[in-house]
Write a protein that holds these residues in place. Structure first.
Motif, PDB file in Angstrom:
ATOM      1  N   ILE A  31       0.810  -1.227   0.000  1.00  0.00           N
ATOM      2  CA  ILE A  31       0.000   0.000   0.000  1.00  0.00           C
ATOM      3  C   ILE A  31       0.842   1.275   0.000  1.00  0.00           C
ATOM      4  O   ILE A  31       0.285   2.378  -0.041  1.00  0.00           O
ATOM      5  N   GLY A  32       2.162   1.159   0.047  1.00  0.00           N
ATOM      6  CA  GLY A  32       3.034   2.322   0.055  1.00  0.00           C
ATOM      7  C   GLY A  32       3.560   2.617   1.452  1.00  0.00           C
ATOM      8  O   GLY A  32       2.902   2.304   2.457  1.00  0.00           O
ATOM      9  N   VAL A  33       4.736   3.223   1.500  1.00  0.00           N
ATOM     10  CA  VAL A  33       5.395   3.480   2.782  1.00  0.00           C
ATOM     11  C   VAL A  33       4.636   4.522   3.601  1.00  0.00           C
ATOM     12  O   VAL A  33       4.377   4.330   4.799  1.00  0.00           O
ATOM     13  N   PHE A  34       4.241   5.618   2.962  1.00  0.00           N
ATOM     14  CA  PHE A  34       3.587   6.688   3.719  1.00  0.00           C
ATOM     15  C   PHE A  34       2.260   6.223   4.303  1.00  0.00           C
ATOM     16  O   PHE A  34       1.955   6.488   5.476  1.00  0.00           O
ATOM     17  N   GLU A  35       1.471   5.512   3.507  1.00  0.00           N
ATOM     18  CA  GLU A  35       0.192   5.007   4.002  1.00  0.00           C
ATOM     19  C   GLU A  35       0.396   4.013   5.139  1.00  0.00           C
ATOM     20  O   GLU A  35      -0.375   3.988   6.109  1.00  0.00           O
ATOM     21  N   THR A  36       1.445   3.207   5.044  1.00  0.00           N
ATOM     22  CA  THR A  36       1.740   2.251   6.116  1.00  0.00           C
ATOM     23  C   THR A  36       2.123   2.973   7.395  1.00  0.00           C
ATOM     24  O   THR A  36       1.609   2.663   8.487  1.00  0.00           O
ATOM     25  N   LEU A  37       3.028   3.957   7.289  1.00  0.00           N
ATOM     26  CA  LEU A  37       3.518   4.639   8.481  1.00  0.00           C
ATOM     27  C   LEU A  37       2.464   5.567   9.089  1.00  0.00           C
ATOM     28  O   LEU A  37       2.512   5.845  10.298  1.00  0.00           O
ATOM     29  N   LYS A  38       1.512   6.026   8.291  1.00  0.00           N
ATOM     30  CA  LYS A  38       0.405   6.821   8.846  1.00  0.00           C
ATOM     31  C   LYS A  38      -0.428   5.989   9.812  1.00  0.00           C
ATOM     32  O   LYS A  38      -1.035   6.528  10.746  1.00  0.00           O
ATOM     33  N   GLN A  39      -0.437   4.678   9.608  1.00  0.00           N
ATOM     34  CA  GLN A  39      -1.167   3.786  10.509  1.00  0.00           C
ATOM     35  C   GLN A  39      -0.359   3.485  11.778  1.00  0.00           C
ATOM     36  O   GLN A  39      -0.899   2.941  12.739  1.00  0.00           O
ATOM     37  N   VAL A  40       0.925   3.832  11.756  1.00  0.00           N
ATOM     38  CA  VAL A  40       1.824   3.529  12.871  1.00  0.00           C
ATOM     39  C   VAL A  40       2.096   4.774  13.713  1.00  0.00           C
ATOM     40  O   VAL A  40       1.977   4.755  14.945  1.00  0.00           O
ATOM     41  N   PHE A  41       2.493   5.863  13.063  1.00  0.00           N
ATOM     42  CA  PHE A  41       2.900   7.081  13.753  1.00  0.00           C
ATOM     43  C   PHE A  41       1.699   8.002  13.975  1.00  0.00           C
ATOM     44  O   PHE A  41       1.173   8.577  13.008  1.00  0.00           O
ATOM     45  N   VAL A  42       1.281   8.177  15.202  1.00  0.00           N
ATOM     46  CA  VAL A  42       0.151   9.080  15.466  1.00  0.00           C
ATOM     47  C   VAL A  42       0.515  10.514  15.087  1.00  0.00           C
ATOM     48  O   VAL A  42      -0.355  11.313  14.730  1.00  0.00           O
ATOM     49  N   GLN A  43       1.812  10.848  15.134  1.00  0.00           N
ATOM     50  CA  GLN A  43       2.249  12.207  14.775  1.00  0.00           C
ATOM     51  C   GLN A  43       1.931  12.537  13.318  1.00  0.00           C
ATOM     52  O   GLN A  43       1.779  13.705  12.964  1.00  0.00           O
ATOM     53  N   PHE A  44       1.844  11.523  12.469  1.00  0.00           N
ATOM     54  CA  PHE A  44       1.560  11.768  11.061  1.00  0.00           C
ATOM     55  C   PHE A  44       0.116  12.201  10.824  1.00  0.00           C
ATOM     56  O   PHE A  44      -0.249  12.573   9.708  1.00  0.00           O
ATOM     57  N   SER A  45      -0.699  12.167  11.857  1.00  0.00           N
ATOM     58  CA  SER A  45      -2.081  12.644  11.738  1.00  0.00           C
ATOM     59  C   SER A  45      -2.183  14.151  11.945  1.00  0.00           C
ATOM     60  O   SER A  45      -3.259  14.725  11.776  1.00  0.00           O
ATOM     61  N   PHE A  46      -1.055  14.789  12.289  1.00  0.00           N
ATOM     62  CA  PHE A  46      -1.066  16.223  12.588  1.00  0.00           C
ATOM     63  C   PHE A  46      -0.117  16.981  11.665  1.00  0.00           C
ATOM     64  O   PHE A  46       0.925  16.452  11.262  1.00  0.00           O
ATOM     65  N   PRO A  47      -0.441  18.230  11.326  1.00  0.00           N
ATOM     66  CA  PRO A  47       0.463  19.043  10.496  1.00  0.00           C
ATOM     67  C   PRO A  47       1.628  19.587  11.314  1.00  0.00           C
ATOM     68  O   PRO A  47       1.630  19.518  12.542  1.00  0.00           O
ATOM     69  N   ILE A  48       2.633  20.108  10.613  1.00  0.00           N
ATOM     70  CA  ILE A  48       3.693  20.868  11.283  1.00  0.00           C
ATOM     71  C   ILE A  48       3.135  22.259  11.519  1.00  0.00           C
ATOM     72  O   ILE A  48       2.870  23.008  10.569  1.00  0.00           O
ATOM     73  N   GLN A  49       2.960  22.599  12.788  1.00  0.00           N
ATOM     74  CA  GLN A  49       2.259  23.851  13.095  1.00  0.00           C
ATOM     75  C   GLN A  49       2.669  24.366  14.470  1.00  0.00           C
ATOM     76  O   GLN A  49       2.760  23.595  15.425  1.00  0.00           O
ATOM     77  N   GLU A  50       2.933  25.641  14.545  1.00  0.00           N
ATOM     78  CA  GLU A  50       3.312  26.268  15.810  1.00  0.00           C
ATOM     79  C   GLU A  50       2.234  26.038  16.859  1.00  0.00           C
ATOM     80  O   GLU A  50       1.045  26.316  16.624  1.00  0.00           O
ATOM     81  N   GLY A  51       2.643  25.473  17.997  1.00  0.00           N
ATOM     82  CA  GLY A  51       1.722  25.286  19.104  1.00  0.00           C
ATOM     83  C   GLY A  51       0.899  24.016  19.069  1.00  0.00           C
ATOM     84  O   GLY A  51       0.153  23.741  20.014  1.00  0.00           O
ATOM     85  N   ILE A  52       1.036  23.209  18.018  1.00  0.00           N
ATOM     86  CA  ILE A  52       0.200  22.010  17.880  1.00  0.00           C
ATOM     87  C   ILE A  52       0.431  21.037  19.029  1.00  0.00           C
ATOM     88  O   ILE A  52      -0.489  20.350  19.483  1.00  0.00           O
ATOM     89  N   SER A  53       1.667  20.976  19.525  1.00  0.00           N
ATOM     90  CA  SER A  53       1.993  19.992  20.558  1.00  0.00           C
ATOM     91  C   SER A  53       1.335  20.301  21.899  1.00  0.00           C
ATOM     92  O   SER A  53       1.276  19.431  22.778  1.00  0.00           O
ATOM     93  N   GLN A  54       0.852  21.526  22.058  1.00  0.00           N
ATOM     94  CA  GLN A  54       0.220  21.904  23.317  1.00  0.00           C
ATOM     95  C   GLN A  54      -1.283  21.716  23.306  1.00  0.00           C
ATOM     96  O   GLN A  54      -1.942  21.931  24.327  1.00  0.00           O
ATOM     97  N   THR A  55      -1.837  21.325  22.173  1.00  0.00           N
ATOM     98  CA  THR A  55      -3.277  21.125  22.103  1.00  0.00           C
ATOM     99  C   THR A  55      -3.665  19.846  22.837  1.00  0.00           C
ATOM    100  O   THR A  55      -2.899  18.888  22.918  1.00  0.00           O
ATOM    101  N   GLU A  56      -4.892  19.844  23.360  1.00  0.00           N
ATOM    102  CA  GLU A  56      -5.378  18.680  24.098  1.00  0.00           C
ATOM    103  C   GLU A  56      -5.446  17.452  23.196  1.00  0.00           C
ATOM    104  O   GLU A  56      -5.118  16.334  23.621  1.00  0.00           O
ATOM    105  N   ALA A  57      -5.830  17.658  21.930  1.00  0.00           N
ATOM    106  CA  ALA A  57      -5.948  16.536  20.995  1.00  0.00           C
ATOM    107  C   ALA A  57      -4.602  15.883  20.730  1.00  0.00           C
ATOM    108  O   ALA A  57      -4.488  14.653  20.712  1.00  0.00           O
ATOM    109  N   TYR A  58      -3.576  16.700  20.519  1.00  0.00           N
ATOM    110  CA  TYR A  58      -2.237  16.164  20.230  1.00  0.00           C
ATOM    111  C   TYR A  58      -1.705  15.396  21.427  1.00  0.00           C
ATOM    112  O   TYR A  58      -1.161  14.290  21.292  1.00  0.00           O
TER     113      TYR A  58
END
Length: 386
Positions: free
Chosen positions: A64-91
């Motif tokens: 299915i491809g590397v990126f699609e596989t790793l999206k199922q593994v790395f929860v961080q891949f569900s979030f964009p690179i964005q200032e302050g994202i790591s402080q959100t309750e969801a992250y």
């Protein structure tokens, strides 16, 4: 104490003041732990527990491809690179607790320029098999490093950085797999309360859910151009990948064998030694010094890698200048030793043994005029024990 006096005398000979000597004795202290070193160890080392799961990822990636596989593994891949994202309750809920991301508005996915060019390999190193993730360009390398080591924050990544060892990564996919197996084995007692108890029991056993892997760029090593190294672009890009991969695997080796892997000049000298030898068949001090920005000692180039290893807290300007002279002489001495002495060893893994011998050293000892006799003594001891 005698060793400390010897190191201090060398630093004084380089013109270091008393305060600079104190700084450098601390910075250059050898922290490799050799108590559990067994010369009879067979290489490559046995793989760590996470490798079996990553071999499954590699199989899925081919389908299915590397990126699609790793999206199922790395929860961080569900979030964009964005200032302050790591402080959100969801992250925080997703990365720290493994909370399901369905319906979470912040989970807009990591964006890569060329997700189709992402590659995944299981590389067999001396330290054992290790997963290697290879993005298709520099921008995607930076995005992966920010996502997996900077909590999706847009932090600065130096141009001279072309690889990243991710260690102690909490893999929620492995935890889910563990839970599924546990539920199959305990069908009559797998309630949410029972799982909470089992999860607390799992937490201390980090090998069952923490992973180690490498993110590797395909750029020029240490951001050194082909013209500076005197090679065609395609050749330098190929050799850069070899140096970079072996460099990171050397850090992996010292971490597994000697419980240490740090941003320190001795670590970098050892890792670049193995990387350069893997790429060229011999050690080149001029390459290492250019990688560090020390091709001209009188005109240190701050865009080199040396700036990344100034220490915490950073060395004073005076101590940093002494360090530059010290690592220059250590590299030149190592080149001479590799060229003149390595073939005189009677064992078949000479350079592996020399890399291990370097972990018994300090930069002061390697830069000194006694470096050859010092290394010979260590090697002879290692040979006797082997």
């Amino acid at each position: 104490m005698e060793r400390q006096k010897f190191r201090a005398a060398i630093l004084a000979a380089y013109g270091a003041t008393e305060s600079e000597i104190e700084e450098l004795l601390v910075y250059n202290q050898n922290v490799f732990e050799h108590d559990n070193w067994q010369p009879s160890l067979k290489f490559p080392l046995e793989p760590e527990l996470h490798i079996e799961t990553w071999e499954n990822y590699a199989v899925n990636a081919r389908e299915i491809g590397v990126f699609e596989t790793l999206k199922q593994v790395f929860v961080q891949f569900s979030f964009p690179i964005q200032e302050g994202i790591s402080q959100t309750e969801a992250y925080r809920a997703a990365t720290l607790k493994g909370v399901n991301l369905d319906g979470i508005s912040e989970a807009t996915d990591l964006v890569l320029e060329h997700p189709d060019k992402l590659d995944l390999k299981i590389y067999q190193s001396l330290a054992g098999a290790i997963p290697v993730i290879l993005p298709g360009n520099r921008e995607d390398f930076v995005s992966l490093v920010r996502s997996l080591t900077k909590r999706n924050e847009p932090q600065f990544i130096p141009d001279s950085m072309g690889a990243c060892m991710v260690a102690g990564y909490n893999n929620w996919d492995r935890i889910r797999r563990y839970r599924q197996q546990w539920e199959r084995e305990n069908p009559a007692n797998c309630s949410e309360t029972a799982w909470t108890t089992e999860f607390k029991r799992l937490i201390p056993d980090k090998n069952r859910y923490q992973d180690r892997f490498i993110i590797l760029s395909d750029g020029f090593y240490s951001n050194v151009s082909p013209s500076d190294i005197g090679l065609p672009e395609s050749e330098w890009r190929r050799l850069s990948l070899t140096i970079r991969l072996e460099h990171e695997c050397t850090h992996y080796l010292t971490r597994r064998l000697f419980n240490s892997m740090q941003n320190n000049l001795l670590d970098e000298l050892i890792a670049d030694y193995r990387g350069i030898v893997a790429a060229t068949g011999g050690y080149r001090a001029d390459w290492f010094l250019r990688f560090m920005g020390l091709e001209s000692l009188d005109n240190y180039r701050e865009s080199g890698r040396l700036q990344n290893y100034r220490g915490e807290p950073p060395l004073s300007d005076g101590a940093f200048r002494i360090l530059q002279a010290l690592v220059t002489d250590a590299a030149l001495n190592l080149e001479r030793f590799d060229a003149e002495y390595i073939n005189k060893l009677s064992v078949g893994n000479e350079r592996n043994l020399l890399a291990i011998a370097l972990t018994y050293s300090t930069l002061e000892e390697l830069a000194s005029q006694e470096n050859t006799s010092y290394l010979v003594t260590i090697l002879e001891q290692l040979e006797t024990e082997s």
